[in-house]
Write an enzyme that holds these catalytic residues in place. Structure first.
Site, mmCIF file in Angstrom:
data_model
loop_
_atom_site.group_PDB
_atom_site.id
_atom_site.type_symbol
_atom_site.label_atom_id
_atom_site.label_comp_id
_atom_site.label_asym_id
_atom_site.label_seq_id
_atom_site.Cartn_x
_atom_site.Cartn_y
_atom_site.Cartn_z
ATOM 1 N N HIS A 112 0.835 -1.214 0.000
ATOM 2 C CA HIS A 112 0.000 0.000 0.000
ATOM 3 C C HIS A 112 0.873 1.269 0.000
ATOM 4 O O HIS A 112 2.024 1.250 0.447
ATOM 5 C CB HIS A 112 -0.919 -0.005 1.226
ATOM 6 C CG HIS A 112 -0.157 -0.038 2.516
ATOM 7 N ND1 HIS A 112 0.387 1.088 3.078
ATOM 8 C CD2 HIS A 112 0.185 -1.062 3.315
ATOM 9 C CE1 HIS A 112 1.022 0.760 4.183
ATOM 10 N NE2 HIS A 112 0.926 -0.550 4.354
ATOM 11 N N ARG A 141 -6.029 0.426 3.843
ATOM 12 C CA ARG A 141 -4.890 1.019 3.129
ATOM 13 C C ARG A 141 -4.474 0.167 1.918
ATOM 14 O O ARG A 141 -4.038 0.701 0.895
ATOM 15 C CB ARG A 141 -3.719 1.279 4.085
ATOM 16 C CG ARG A 141 -3.173 0.068 4.846
ATOM 17 C CD ARG A 141 -2.267 0.552 5.977
ATOM 18 N NE ARG A 141 -1.513 -0.463 6.693
ATOM 19 C CZ ARG A 141 -1.966 -1.185 7.720
ATOM 20 N NH1 ARG A 141 -3.199 -1.042 8.142
ATOM 21 N NH2 ARG A 141 -1.170 -2.054 8.335
ATOM 22 N N GLU A 165 -1.565 -7.161 7.320
ATOM 23 C CA GLU A 165 -0.237 -6.888 7.853
ATOM 24 C C GLU A 165 0.051 -7.858 8.995
ATOM 25 O O GLU A 165 -0.884 -8.404 9.616
ATOM 26 C CB GLU A 165 -0.182 -5.427 8.340
ATOM 27 C CG GLU A 165 1.156 -4.976 8.915
ATOM 28 C CD GLU A 165 2.335 -5.233 8.005
ATOM 29 O OE1 GLU A 165 2.636 -6.420 7.730
ATOM 30 O OE2 GLU A 165 2.987 -4.264 7.576
ATOM 31 N N HIS A 223 0.817 -5.679 2.375
ATOM 32 C CA HIS A 223 1.509 -4.890 3.399
ATOM 33 C C HIS A 223 2.988 -5.258 3.469
ATOM 34 O O HIS A 223 3.380 -6.352 3.052
ATOM 35 C CB HIS A 223 0.851 -5.168 4.748
ATOM 36 C CG HIS A 223 -0.616 -4.891 4.722
ATOM 37 N ND1 HIS A 223 -1.146 -3.699 5.151
ATOM 38 C CD2 HIS A 223 -1.669 -5.634 4.267
ATOM 39 C CE1 HIS A 223 -2.455 -3.721 4.982
ATOM 40 N NE2 HIS A 223 -2.805 -4.881 4.440
HETATM 41 O O1 2PG Z 1 3.887 -0.765 11.431
HETATM 42 C C1 2PG Z 1 3.653 -1.710 10.651
HETATM 43 O O2 2PG Z 1 2.635 -2.404 10.683
HETATM 44 C C2 2PG Z 1 4.692 -2.068 9.608
HETATM 45 C C3 2PG Z 1 4.346 -1.576 8.243
HETATM 46 O O3 2PG Z 1 4.065 -0.223 8.200
HETATM 47 O O4 2PG Z 1 5.881 -1.465 9.987
HETATM 48 P P1 2PG Z 1 7.333 -2.072 9.968
HETATM 49 O O5 2PG Z 1 7.944 -1.645 8.673
HETATM 50 O O6 2PG Z 1 7.973 -1.392 11.142
HETATM 51 O O7 2PG Z 1 7.246 -3.546 10.166
#
Ligand code: 2PG
Length: 253
Positions: free
Chosen positions: A13, A64, A91, A186
């Site tokens: 996203h 998102r 995610e 994600h």
């Molecule tokens: O906060 C989150 O869910 C992920 C993606 O934005 O972050 P990170 O890259 O820190 O795993």
């Protein structure tokens, strides 16, 4: 349709409201920022200009990713394509870290700990307490998911354990039947798939960061070996975006 190669495009996203604020997001259902809408639109335009077309699309239950896919399909004039939404492409669940600032967490717990929480293969972040307002077991959005499948936290290994079976059982057969597939998801649910596609070790996946809103095209042979992988966009922009993601877990100097 018999064929020698299969193509898959994945897209993370565009920038979300919580990416912009540098907060751990996980399953929190935040929308795209203005910049995020723009990135997704540009991603769609780049795919169209590069001559891509799709037959079927997959995304998560989080807006998102859904809105990113909508922008891509708008740009490609392919709004009529079938779209399947599944929690299995959500995610990675960030447990009790959801809502915390990543740079502040690095100041408090150290950058090394934050990197482990963000990128390690098998260390889970601290779990949510049941009935916390962030608990997916009590959120309408996940009411069709069997309660026992819903997490209180996840490491990448856990995300692979729920995303990869979906890829194998649902997406793979479509691709093997000749369908051109687009997945909008994600950072970490895509890292889960990338680790499997490329047979990466836990050490290798630690260093993989996925930029927002840039489509990435994989070509596989019929035995699922990767013949080619490339991002579709300007290389300098892509590198800058990958570094920006990697640096989110650093303490503010
Ligand atoms: O906060 C989150 O869910 C992920 C993606 O934005 O972050 P990170 O890259 O820190 O795993």
């Amino acid at each position: 349709m018999a064929q020698d190669t299969m193509t898959l495009v994945i897209i993370r996203h565009g920038e979300s409201e919580w990416n912009k604020l540098n907060l751990f997001t996980g399953w929190t259902d935040v929308d795209l920022t203005e910049q995020g809408h723009k990135e997704a639109t540009e991603g769609g335009r780049a795919l169209k200009e590069a001559g891509f077309d799709f037959d079927v699309c997959y995304t998560s239950l989080l807006k998102r990713a859904i809105h990113t896919l909508n922008h891509v399909l708008d740009e490609m004039d392919r709004n009529w394509l079938p779209v399947y939404k599944t929690w299995r492409l959500n995610e990675r669940h960030y447990g009790a870290l959801q809502g915390l600032n990543k740079a502040k967490a690095a100041e408090e717990h150290g950058e090394a700990q934050v990197k482990i929480w963000r990128r390690s293969f098998d260390v889970q972040p601290p779990a949510l307490q049941p009935n916390d307002e962030r608990d997916p077991h009590i959120q309408d959005q996940f009411r069709d998911v069997p309660q026992e499948d819903l997490p209180y936290t996840e490491c990448l290994k856990d995300t692979i354990a729920r995303a990869w079976p979906y890829f194998e059982q649902t997406i793979k057969p479509q691709m093997e039947a000749g369908k051109r597939v687009l997945i909008a998801a994600h950072g970490n649910s895509l890292r889960a798939l990338v680790m499997q596609f490329e047979h990466l070790t836990p050490e290798q996946i630690l260093e993989v960061n996925i930029p927002t809103g840039i489509p990435c095209a994989y070509t596989f042979d019929k035995d699922w070996n990767v013949l080619d992988k490339h991002y579709i966009g300007d290389p300098a922009t892509i590198e800058a975006k990958i570094n920006a993601v990697a640096n989110q877990g650093k303490a503010k100097k």
